[in-house]
Write an enzyme that holds these catalytic residues in place. Structure first.
Site, PDB file in Angstrom:
ATOM      1  N   GLU A  59       0.043  -0.803   6.146  1.00 37.57           N
ATOM      2  CA  GLU A  59       1.097  -0.050   6.547  1.00 37.57           C
ATOM      3  C   GLU A  59       0.683   1.471   6.634  1.00 37.57           C
ATOM      4  O   GLU A  59       1.378   2.122   7.761  1.00 37.57           O
ATOM      5  CB  GLU A  59       2.284  -0.597   6.186  1.00 37.57           C
ATOM      6  CG  GLU A  59       3.717  -0.323   7.018  1.00 37.57           C
ATOM      7  CD  GLU A  59       4.148   1.038   6.937  1.00 37.57           C
ATOM      8  OE1 GLU A  59       4.780   1.550   7.944  1.00 37.57           O
ATOM      9  OE2 GLU A  59       3.655   1.778   6.022  1.00 37.57           O
TER      10      GLU A  59
ATOM     11  N   ASP B 233       1.011  -1.282   0.109  1.00 38.07           N
ATOM     12  CA  ASP B 233      -0.249   0.064  -0.059  1.00 38.07           C
ATOM     13  C   ASP B 233       0.811   1.182  -0.110  1.00 38.07           C
ATOM     14  O   ASP B 233       1.971   1.312   0.346  1.00 38.07           O
ATOM     15  CB  ASP B 233      -0.901   0.267   1.218  1.00 38.07           C
ATOM     16  CG  ASP B 233      -0.267  -0.127   2.628  1.00 38.07           C
ATOM     17  OD1 ASP B 233       0.675  -0.778   2.757  1.00 38.07           O
ATOM     18  OD2 ASP B 233      -0.684   0.647   3.347  1.00 38.07           O
TER      19      ASP B 233
END
Length: 384
Positions: free
Chosen positions: A139, A73
């Site tokens: 994250e 991500d």
């Protein structure tokens, strides 16, 4: 293609802004399955949060077991018109690969995967132990449905990690200058001071919280929390906002609030740190000021991987490729290494972080190639 540049380009072209996956994990899944890995796609969620897709892949069934961790991500691109090249183009120009996530941290994942594929090709498709990948898509956001739960899932399967390399952009100026071997913990809170609302012309009928919160901010900021430790710099408490929610200049507000964050070292844990700050607040308030701290939940714990055989082999691999002996550092913010550290020793080593989260995020192609060689060197030494 299985080289780091091609893999990075394919990953960057997936606009996987948290919590979207946008096909990024599929890129990895296809390559890992083709290499003979057992691959699992696991989705985690909980009320009030977005479901997150995660990937765990492993090849080999014996010790030692080394894992490469990371996140696909990315943060938003911002004003895409401001980018010299498309934010999700993965374009290579003048020796640089451009795109959101090129540095943080799709490039690091690509290099670790390329290194593993090379290693397997040179060793008959099997490691001398086990190699795995722990990849999340959570994250850059609240980190509740990613690595922390994926690690629990792996442990519930009876699998044990012996060591882990997290490919976060650890280097400060040039490739090879820094390995992160620890991180400070993080704890946020809000200082709340209660007063009595009233007219500014009649202050004796009110109790103004603004001067009081100013005094408390100074009191809590000025006294050091500690003086550092063997592995860490001193803990620091930083106030980041002050708000009274008052739009009128002739009204004394009823309450004042100030947000703060503490980055703390291994002299503390969350509980002892909160107790220390609460004690100092009570002392500063005396018998007059009415104040309290609203503590926020935190899963950012302090950890350190002490120097030893694992850090030594990483340093050796880095020196061989870059000619630099990296500093073993505990500086910076937080990462998913804080979760991994509860399961096995973990180090962070990836690309140079200068352009991460910026417009025109980019990495030199030469760094992708060198980082792949470094990870390959780690594997060779680890299984020697």
């Amino acid at each position: 293609m299985n080289d780091a540049v091609s893999i990075t380009r394919d990953l960057v072209r997936c606009p996987s802004v948290t919590p979207a996956d946008a096909g990024a994990l599929g890129v990895l899944e296809n390559l890992l399955k083709a290499a003979g890995c057992e691959v699992h796609r696991v989705t985690f969620g909980e009320p009030g949060t977005a479901d997150i897709d995660n990937l765990y892949a492993r090849i080999g069934d014996s010790a030692p077991h080394i894992s490469f961790a990371g996140h696909t991500d990315v943060v938003p691109a911002g004003d895409e018109a401001a980018w010299s090249h498309g934010a999700f183009s993965g374009e290579v120009r003048d020796g640089f690969l451009y795109g959101r996530g090129a540095v943080d941290m799709k490039g690091g994942i690509a290099c670790s995967l390329a290194a593993v594929l090379q290693y397997l090709a040179d060793h008959g498709g099997k490691p001398k132990g086990s190699i795995s990948f722990l990849i999340t898509g959570d994250e850059e956001d609240i980190s509740v449905n990613g690595t922390i739960k994926l690690l629990q899932w792996v442990a519930a399967r009876g699998e044990k990690l012996d060591h882990c390399v997290l490919g976060e952009p650890s280097n400060v100026e040039v490739l090879g200058d820094c390995i992160k071997v620890g991180r400070r913990g993080s704890q946020s809170g809000t200082l709340v001071v209660d007063g009595v609302q009233g007219h500014v012309a009649y202050p004796h009928r009110a109790a103004n919280p603004v001067p009081d919160i100013s005094r408390l901010i100074v009191a809590l900021s000025e006294e050091p929390l500690d003086h550092g430790s063997a592995q860490f710099q001193a803990s620091n408490l930083e106030f980041t906002s002050v708000d009274v929610g008052n739009t009128a200049s002739n009204v004394i507000p009823a309450q004042a609030r100030a947000k703060f964050n503490i980055r703390f070292n291994d002299n503390h844990n969350h509980e002892t740190l909160r107790a220390l700050v609460d004690e100092r607040l009570a002392k500063a308030c005396g018998n007059r000021i009415r104040a309290r701290i609203e503590w926020q939940p935190s899963n950012s714990n302090v950890f350190v991987t002490k120097p030893g055989a694992f850090t030594d082999l990483a340093v050796s691999a880095i020196e061989e490729v870059t000619g630099r002996k990296p500093e073993l550092s505990t500086s910076g913010g937080t990462s998913d290494a804080r979760f991994i550290s509860s399961y096995c020793p973990v180090i962070e080593f990836g690309l140079v972080g200068q352009t991460m989260h910026q417009v025109d995020e980019r990495t030199p192609v030469s760094d992708l190639e060198k980082l792949t060689r470094i990870y390959r060197g780690v594997l060779d030494r680890y299984f020697a």
